[in-house]
Write a protein that holds these residues in place. Structure first.
Motif, PDB file in Angstrom:
ATOM      1  N   VAL A  35      11.861   5.905  -5.205  1.00 52.76           N
ATOM      2  CA  VAL A  35      10.463   5.559  -4.910  1.00 52.76           C
ATOM      3  C   VAL A  35      10.430   4.378  -3.947  1.00 52.76           C
ATOM      4  O   VAL A  35       9.710   4.409  -2.938  1.00 52.76           O
ATOM      5  N   LEU A  36      11.220   3.361  -4.218  1.00 50.31           N
ATOM      6  CA  LEU A  36      11.301   2.196  -3.335  1.00 50.31           C
ATOM      7  C   LEU A  36      11.854   2.579  -1.964  1.00 50.31           C
ATOM      8  O   LEU A  36      11.358   2.139  -0.928  1.00 50.31           O
ATOM      9  N   LYS A  37      12.867   3.436  -1.954  1.00 48.49           N
ATOM     10  CA  LYS A  37      13.475   3.879  -0.699  1.00 48.49           C
ATOM     11  C   LYS A  37      12.446   4.602   0.170  1.00 48.49           C
ATOM     12  O   LYS A  37      12.349   4.359   1.375  1.00 48.49           O
ATOM     13  N   PHE A  38      11.661   5.502  -0.433  1.00 40.78           N
ATOM     14  CA  PHE A  38      10.656   6.247   0.322  1.00 40.78           C
ATOM     15  C   PHE A  38       9.589   5.309   0.884  1.00 40.78           C
ATOM     16  O   PHE A  38       9.137   5.478   2.016  1.00 40.78           O
ATOM     17  N   ALA A  39       9.192   4.316   0.106  1.00 34.46           N
ATOM     18  CA  ALA A  39       8.202   3.351   0.577  1.00 34.46           C
ATOM     19  C   ALA A  39       8.768   2.524   1.735  1.00 34.46           C
ATOM     20  O   ALA A  39       8.077   2.279   2.724  1.00 34.46           O
ATOM     21  N   MET A  40      10.029   2.138   1.629  1.00 37.14           N
ATOM     22  CA  MET A  40      10.656   1.354   2.690  1.00 37.14           C
ATOM     23  C   MET A  40      10.798   2.183   3.967  1.00 37.14           C
ATOM     24  O   MET A  40      10.592   1.676   5.070  1.00 37.14           O
ATOM     25  N   GLU A  41      11.120   3.466   3.827  1.00 36.38           N
ATOM     26  CA  GLU A  41      11.229   4.337   4.997  1.00 36.38           C
ATOM     27  C   GLU A  41       9.863   4.489   5.682  1.00 36.38           C
ATOM     28  O   GLU A  41       9.780   4.463   6.917  1.00 36.38           O
ATOM     29  N   GLN A  71       0.841  -1.202   0.000  1.00 36.42           N
ATOM     30  CA  GLN A  71       0.000   0.000   0.000  1.00 36.42           C
ATOM     31  C   GLN A  71       0.881   1.260   0.000  1.00 36.42           C
ATOM     32  O   GLN A  71       0.613   2.199  -0.758  1.00 36.42           O
ATOM     33  N   LEU A  72       1.906   1.275   0.824  1.00 35.64           N
ATOM     34  CA  LEU A  72       2.808   2.422   0.882  1.00 35.64           C
ATOM     35  C   LEU A  72       3.589   2.588  -0.421  1.00 35.64           C
ATOM     36  O   LEU A  72       3.816   3.712  -0.875  1.00 35.64           O
ATOM     37  N   LEU A  73       3.964   1.485  -1.032  1.00 38.55           N
ATOM     38  CA  LEU A  73       4.653   1.540  -2.320  1.00 38.55           C
ATOM     39  C   LEU A  73       3.734   2.110  -3.390  1.00 38.55           C
ATOM     40  O   LEU A  73       4.150   2.928  -4.217  1.00 38.55           O
ATOM     41  N   GLU A  74       2.473   1.711  -3.373  1.00 36.89           N
ATOM     42  CA  GLU A  74       1.499   2.241  -4.336  1.00 36.89           C
ATOM     43  C   GLU A  74       1.328   3.750  -4.161  1.00 36.89           C
ATOM     44  O   GLU A  74       1.239   4.490  -5.148  1.00 36.89           O
ATOM     45  N   ILE A  75       1.320   4.208  -2.925  1.00 37.12           N
ATOM     46  CA  ILE A  75       1.223   5.648  -2.655  1.00 37.12           C
ATOM     47  C   ILE A  75       2.421   6.370  -3.262  1.00 37.12           C
ATOM     48  O   ILE A  75       2.271   7.431  -3.885  1.00 37.12           O
ATOM     49  N   GLN A  76       3.609   5.795  -3.113  1.00 39.96           N
ATOM     50  CA  GLN A  76       4.810   6.417  -3.665  1.00 39.96           C
ATOM     51  C   GLN A  76       4.794   6.407  -5.196  1.00 39.96           C
ATOM     52  O   GLN A  76       5.258   7.357  -5.831  1.00 39.96           O
ATOM     53  N   LYS A  77       4.240   5.361  -5.784  1.00 42.38           N
ATOM     54  CA  LYS A  77       4.133   5.315  -7.248  1.00 42.38           C
ATOM     55  C   LYS A  77       3.156   6.380  -7.749  1.00 42.38           C
ATOM     56  O   LYS A  77       3.409   7.025  -8.771  1.00 42.38           O
ATOM     57  N   GLU A  78       2.064   6.587  -7.016  1.00 44.19           N
ATOM     58  CA  GLU A  78       1.113   7.642  -7.384  1.00 44.19           C
ATOM     59  C   GLU A  78       1.764   9.013  -7.243  1.00 44.19           C
ATOM     60  O   GLU A  78       1.549   9.902  -8.066  1.00 44.19           O
ATOM     61  N   ARG A  79       2.566   9.161  -6.207  1.00 48.04           N
ATOM     62  CA  ARG A  79       3.303  10.416  -6.014  1.00 48.04           C
ATOM     63  C   ARG A  79       4.253  10.650  -7.191  1.00 48.04           C
ATOM     64  O   ARG A  79       4.384  11.767  -7.681  1.00 48.04           O
ATOM     65  N   LEU A 134       3.851   9.598 -10.247  1.00 52.84           N
ATOM     66  CA  LEU A 134       3.059  10.010 -11.403  1.00 52.84           C
ATOM     67  C   LEU A 134       2.686  11.487 -11.324  1.00 52.84           C
ATOM     68  O   LEU A 134       2.709  12.208 -12.330  1.00 52.84           O
ATOM     69  N   ALA A 135       2.340  11.954 -10.124  1.00 54.92           N
ATOM     70  CA  ALA A 135       2.016  13.369  -9.943  1.00 54.92           C
ATOM     71  C   ALA A 135       3.248  14.240 -10.213  1.00 54.92           C
ATOM     72  O   ALA A 135       3.137  15.314 -10.825  1.00 54.92           O
ATOM     73  N   MET A 136       4.398  13.779  -9.763  1.00 51.52           N
ATOM     74  CA  MET A 136       5.636  14.529 -10.016  1.00 51.52           C
ATOM     75  C   MET A 136       5.973  14.550 -11.500  1.00 51.52           C
ATOM     76  O   MET A 136       6.476  15.548 -12.015  1.00 51.52           O
ATOM     77  N   ALA A 156       4.537  19.853 -16.913  1.00 52.96           N
ATOM     78  CA  ALA A 156       3.937  21.191 -16.896  1.00 52.96           C
ATOM     79  C   ALA A 156       4.993  22.272 -16.705  1.00 52.96           C
ATOM     80  O   ALA A 156       4.900  23.356 -17.304  1.00 52.96           O
ATOM     81  N   LEU A 157       5.996  22.003 -15.884  1.00 52.31           N
ATOM     82  CA  LEU A 157       7.030  22.993 -15.594  1.00 52.31           C
ATOM     83  C   LEU A 157       8.162  22.992 -16.619  1.00 52.31           C
ATOM     84  O   LEU A 157       8.886  23.973 -16.743  1.00 52.31           O
ATOM     85  N   GLY A 158       8.305  21.891 -17.309  1.00 53.03           N
ATOM     86  CA  GLY A 158       9.371  21.777 -18.298  1.00 53.03           C
ATOM     87  C   GLY A 158      10.718  21.420 -17.688  1.00 53.03           C
ATOM     88  O   GLY A 158      11.749  21.548 -18.338  1.00 53.03           O
ATOM     89  N   ILE A 159      10.722  20.996 -16.427  1.00 50.74           N
ATOM     90  CA  ILE A 159      11.956  20.539 -15.783  1.00 50.74           C
ATOM     91  C   ILE A 159      11.676  19.202 -15.091  1.00 50.74           C
ATOM     92  O   ILE A 159      10.554  18.931 -14.701  1.00 50.74           O
ATOM     93  N   ASP A 160      12.711  18.408 -14.956  1.00 52.19           N
ATOM     94  CA  ASP A 160      12.543  17.080 -14.374  1.00 52.19           C
ATOM     95  C   ASP A 160      12.660  17.155 -12.852  1.00 52.19           C
ATOM     96  O   ASP A 160      13.734  17.455 -12.322  1.00 52.19           O
ATOM     97  N   ILE A 161      11.549  16.900 -12.175  1.00 57.97           N
ATOM     98  CA  ILE A 161      11.549  16.854 -10.709  1.00 57.97           C
ATOM     99  C   ILE A 161      11.060  15.492 -10.218  1.00 57.97           C
ATOM    100  O   ILE A 161      10.619  15.358  -9.092  1.00 57.97           O
ATOM    101  N   THR A 162      11.157  14.492 -11.075  1.00 62.15           N
ATOM    102  CA  THR A 162      10.699  13.148 -10.714  1.00 62.15           C
ATOM    103  C   THR A 162      11.764  12.431  -9.891  1.00 62.15           C
ATOM    104  O   THR A 162      12.906  12.878  -9.783  1.00 62.15           O
ATOM    105  N   PHE A 163      11.357  11.309  -9.304  1.00 68.16           N
ATOM    106  CA  PHE A 163      12.259  10.480  -8.530  1.00 68.16           C
ATOM    107  C   PHE A 163      12.626   9.247  -9.343  1.00 68.16           C
ATOM    108  O   PHE A 163      11.852   8.792 -10.176  1.00 68.16           O
TER     109      PHE A 163
END
Length: 71
Positions: A42-48, A12-20, A22-24, A30-37
């Motif tokens: 993504v895996l690290k944030f879910a594990m934390e 569930q937490l990993l899915e939340i990070q994957k959705e995050r 996608l939003a990034m 939209a911004l024209g710059i890469d701010i994705t992870f």
């Protein structure tokens, strides 16, 4: 004292990070710059987040055990 390791919570937490992620990605486009992870981030944030959840459960159980020990 019993701690359950619930991997569905991690999923569930990993899915939340994957959705995050996608939003990034949408924000990046939209911004024209890469701010994705990266996938590793993504895996690290879910594990934390999962580690925090396990620590919370552990602390709750220890508190419960200590209260019952001194009651």
């Amino acid at each position: 004292m019993a701690i359950e390791i619930d991997l569905s919570k991690f999923e569930q937490l990993l899915e939340i990070q994957k959705e995050r992620q996608l939003a990034m990605k949408a924000a990046s486009e939209a911004l024209g710059i890469d701010i994705t992870f990266s996938d590793d981030e993504v895996l690290k944030f879910a594990m934390e987040a999962y580690e925090e959840e396990i620590n919370k459960q552990l602390n709750t159980e220890v508190e419960r055990w200590m209260k019952s020990l001194f009651s």
